[in-house]
Write an enzyme that holds these catalytic residues in place. Sequence first.
Site, PDB file in Angstrom:
ATOM      1  CG  HIS A 284      36.828  22.017  38.407  1.00 35.06           C
ATOM      2  ND1 HIS A 284      35.698  21.549  39.021  1.00 35.06           N
ATOM      3  CD2 HIS A 284      37.123  21.075  37.449  1.00 35.06           C
ATOM      4  CE1 HIS A 284      35.324  20.405  38.474  1.00 35.06           C
ATOM      5  NE2 HIS A 284      36.181  20.089  37.517  1.00 35.06           N
ATOM      6  CG  HIS A 323      27.571  25.061  40.299  1.00 34.03           C
ATOM      7  ND1 HIS A 323      27.118  24.424  39.173  1.00 34.03           N
ATOM      8  CD2 HIS A 323      28.518  24.263  40.840  1.00 34.03           C
ATOM      9  CE1 HIS A 323      27.760  23.277  39.049  1.00 34.03           C
ATOM     10  NE2 HIS A 323      28.628  23.153  40.040  1.00 34.03           N
ATOM     11  CG  ASP A 379      34.614  23.320  46.072  1.00 29.88           C
ATOM     12  OD1 ASP A 379      34.941  22.201  46.483  1.00 29.88           O
ATOM     13  OD2 ASP A 379      34.586  23.629  44.879  1.00 29.88           O
TER      14      ASP A 379
HETATM   15  N1  CMC Z   1      31.728  35.756  43.529  1.00 25.97           N
HETATM   16  C1  CMC Z   1      31.315  36.949  42.994  1.00 25.97           C
HETATM   17  N2  CMC Z   1      30.683  37.069  41.833  1.00 25.97           N
HETATM   18  C2  CMC Z   1      30.444  35.950  41.162  1.00 25.97           C
HETATM   19  C3  CMC Z   1      30.837  34.683  41.640  1.00 25.97           C
HETATM   20  C4  CMC Z   1      31.499  34.615  42.878  1.00 25.97           C
HETATM   21  N3  CMC Z   1      31.889  33.443  43.387  1.00 25.97           N
HETATM   22  N4  CMC Z   1      30.468  33.731  40.761  1.00 25.97           N
HETATM   23  C5  CMC Z   1      29.867  34.384  39.758  1.00 25.97           C
HETATM   24  N5  CMC Z   1      29.848  35.714  39.992  1.00 25.97           N
HETATM   25  C6  CMC Z   1      29.255  36.780  39.169  1.00 25.97           C
HETATM   26  C7  CMC Z   1      30.090  37.007  37.914  1.00 25.97           C
HETATM   27  O1  CMC Z   1      31.080  37.973  38.129  1.00 25.97           O
HETATM   28  C8  CMC Z   1      29.024  37.447  36.940  1.00 25.97           C
HETATM   29  O2  CMC Z   1      28.693  38.781  37.257  1.00 25.97           O
HETATM   30  P1  CMC Z   1      28.312  39.815  36.065  1.00 25.97           P
HETATM   31  O3  CMC Z   1      27.048  39.281  35.453  1.00 25.97           O
HETATM   32  O4  CMC Z   1      28.134  41.133  36.760  1.00 25.97           O
HETATM   33  O5  CMC Z   1      29.463  39.808  35.113  1.00 25.97           O
HETATM   34  C9  CMC Z   1      27.823  36.602  37.317  1.00 25.97           C
HETATM   35  O6  CMC Z   1      27.994  36.282  38.693  1.00 25.97           O
HETATM   36  C10 CMC Z   1      27.690  35.324  36.507  1.00 25.97           C
HETATM   37  O7  CMC Z   1      28.852  34.543  36.739  1.00 25.97           O
HETATM   38  P2  CMC Z   1      29.639  33.747  35.630  1.00 25.97           P
HETATM   39  O8  CMC Z   1      31.097  34.046  35.775  1.00 25.97           O
HETATM   40  O9  CMC Z   1      29.020  33.952  34.284  1.00 25.97           O
HETATM   41  O10 CMC Z   1      29.348  32.271  36.091  1.00 25.97           O
HETATM   42  P3  CMC Z   1      30.027  30.956  35.527  1.00 25.97           P
HETATM   43  O11 CMC Z   1      28.947  29.983  35.334  1.00 25.97           O
HETATM   44  O12 CMC Z   1      30.893  31.269  34.348  1.00 25.97           O
HETATM   45  O13 CMC Z   1      31.015  30.542  36.702  1.00 25.97           O
HETATM   46  C11 CMC Z   1      31.862  29.569  38.676  1.00 25.97           C
HETATM   47  C12 CMC Z   1      30.737  29.562  37.634  1.00 25.97           C
HETATM   48  C13 CMC Z   1      31.653  28.425  39.635  1.00 25.97           C
HETATM   49  C14 CMC Z   1      33.224  29.383  37.953  1.00 25.97           C
HETATM   50  C15 CMC Z   1      31.829  30.945  39.407  1.00 25.97           C
HETATM   51  O14 CMC Z   1      30.599  31.088  40.089  1.00 25.97           O
HETATM   52  C16 CMC Z   1      32.995  31.087  40.368  1.00 25.97           C
HETATM   53  O15 CMC Z   1      34.071  31.515  39.952  1.00 25.97           O
HETATM   54  N6  CMC Z   1      32.816  30.747  41.693  1.00 25.97           N
HETATM   55  C17 CMC Z   1      33.919  30.808  42.640  1.00 25.97           C
HETATM   56  C18 CMC Z   1      34.797  29.572  42.485  1.00 25.97           C
HETATM   57  C19 CMC Z   1      34.121  28.332  43.029  1.00 25.97           C
HETATM   58  O16 CMC Z   1      33.558  28.333  44.116  1.00 25.97           O
HETATM   59  N7  CMC Z   1      34.225  27.237  42.254  1.00 25.97           N
HETATM   60  C20 CMC Z   1      33.678  25.929  42.666  1.00 25.97           C
HETATM   61  C21 CMC Z   1      32.552  25.483  41.782  1.00 25.97           C
HETATM   62  S1  CMC Z   1      31.609  24.110  42.461  1.00 25.97           S
HETATM   63  C22 CMC Z   1      32.695  22.780  42.492  1.00 25.97           C
HETATM   64  C23 CMC Z   1      33.147  22.341  41.160  1.00 25.97           C
HETATM   65  O17 CMC Z   1      32.330  21.867  40.362  1.00 25.97           O
HETATM   66  O18 CMC Z   1      34.344  22.411  40.910  1.00 25.97           O
END
Ligand code: CMC
Length: 446
Positions: A284, A323, A379
């Site tokens: 986050h 996201h 971010d």
């Molecule tokens: N790098 C590599 N792979 C990713 C990433 C990433 N940053 N984000 C998602 N994926 C992959 C994930 O592994 C999954 O792959 P698969 O279908 O093969 O299992 C697929 O994309 C779908 O991802 P998810 O985990 O279901 O997505 P989510 O909605 O649960 O997570 C997130 C959203 C923001 C937590 C995630 O994208 C992430 O961890 N990003 C990196 C951390 C980050 O930049 N966070 C800041 C968010 S924006 C500011 C805020 O609101 O805080």
Amino acid sequence: MAPAGRAVRGTTTDRTRRSSLATRDNRTGREYEFPIEDGAVRALDLRQIKTNETDFGLLSYDPAFQNTAACRSAITFIDGDAGILRYRGYPIEELAERKTYLEVAYLLIYGRLPGKAELAEWLHNVTYHTMVHENVKKFMDGFHHDAHPMGMVVSTLAALSTFYPEAKEIRNEEFRQRQIHRLVGKMPTIAAFAYRHSVGMAYIYPDNDLSYTANFLAMMYRPSWTARYSPDPTLAKALDTLFVLHADHEQNCSTSTMRMVGSSLADPYVSSAAAAAALYGPLHGGANEQVVRMLQEIGSKDKVPALIRQVKSGKRKLMGFGHRVYKNFDPRAQIIKQIAESVFAVTGRNRLIDVALALEKAALSDDYFIKRRLYPNVDFYSGIIYQAMGFPMDIFPVLFAIPRMSGWLAHWQEMLTDPEQKIARPRQVYIGRGERHVPTKSTETE
Ligand code: CMC
């Protein structure tokens, strides 16, 4: 859920006819029809679906609330596919260009842009509350020298609850407004004190003649032997715009935490401490810090392909990418990219920007990221700007928390005044053991 719009009017029967979900339970052969309002069915309606009279009724199972609306909100609208973000109906691009953070904070909390007199009163109320009690300083002195500033902010917010016992009267409108002024006013002070403590420098008191962000920069950087400090206006303005972009983002993890804790009628200090704790996590608000650490580790453009390979093999995540809601682009990231140039014109170019641009380009043309619809989020570039402005990395999440306070408070107030809200209490699907018995003396040797 569809944009928070007008509730569908009419009797339940009218609504059912107009918009409903018909379903059949194959366990019993019974059919049901549920009204759809604003693109949602009520989860409680599902409880009518039972296999017999003693059955509890059907639950919806939704780990991580990926498809559950927990409230009706009129604060922030996001269309993740179209990359649209609006506060109270105003596009984020227009607010970032034409309004200050404090005007936007007012908009989020009170639902309208302030008129001249309202703005003057709001600015007075916020600046009147920028000071903290001297004991807050002593409290912060107790932290170890290398304590993470976000840990200090979380704890100090909670500690404020003990300074303002009246805050517990959350139904008292006057008291509630006073806590809102205090929290918006004191956030920069607490944040700057956390930084000064971590570098062993004397705390600098607020200068209420300066703007919200200029005062914050002064409390961060003013040498203690000088009486005044005027931060560069371009940097103060850039930070103010970054604060606008971070002020709210509907039901994200920290805001949902604010609502959750606040729903037990806890005061706003402990509720916002909990929200700040949620923000602290690397998925986050802690992501901006992780992005810069990652870019530093990459070091140069030629190392980008190796990093991409690591991400694709599942060894790590590309921080600042992806996201839950935005699946095309994050409009905040696009504005931030423009701010970067104005900041670099003053501070000099942060060399990490070239690594970031190369990384973005490589990711956006790679099938792994295209298929999963992963784009730079807010971010990805903010940390590079903060670093150019001289902020140490571990203060980055704090820079997210300062403006997000206004969003948390707007949602807290909306939750408290929503007659449909009660203490938040999710259900579970129990998957543990059935009843079993503690051995008696005669059986325990078996
Ligand atoms: N790098 C590599 N792979 C990713 C990433 C990433 N940053 N984000 C998602 N994926 C992959 C994930 O592994 C999954 O792959 P698969 O279908 O093969 O299992 C697929 O994309 C779908 O991802 P998810 O985990 O279901 O997505 P989510 O909605 O649960 O997570 C997130 C959203 C923001 C937590 C995630 O994208 C992430 O961890 N990003 C990196 C951390 C980050 O930049 N966070 C800041 C968010 S924006 C500011 C805020 O609101 O805080």
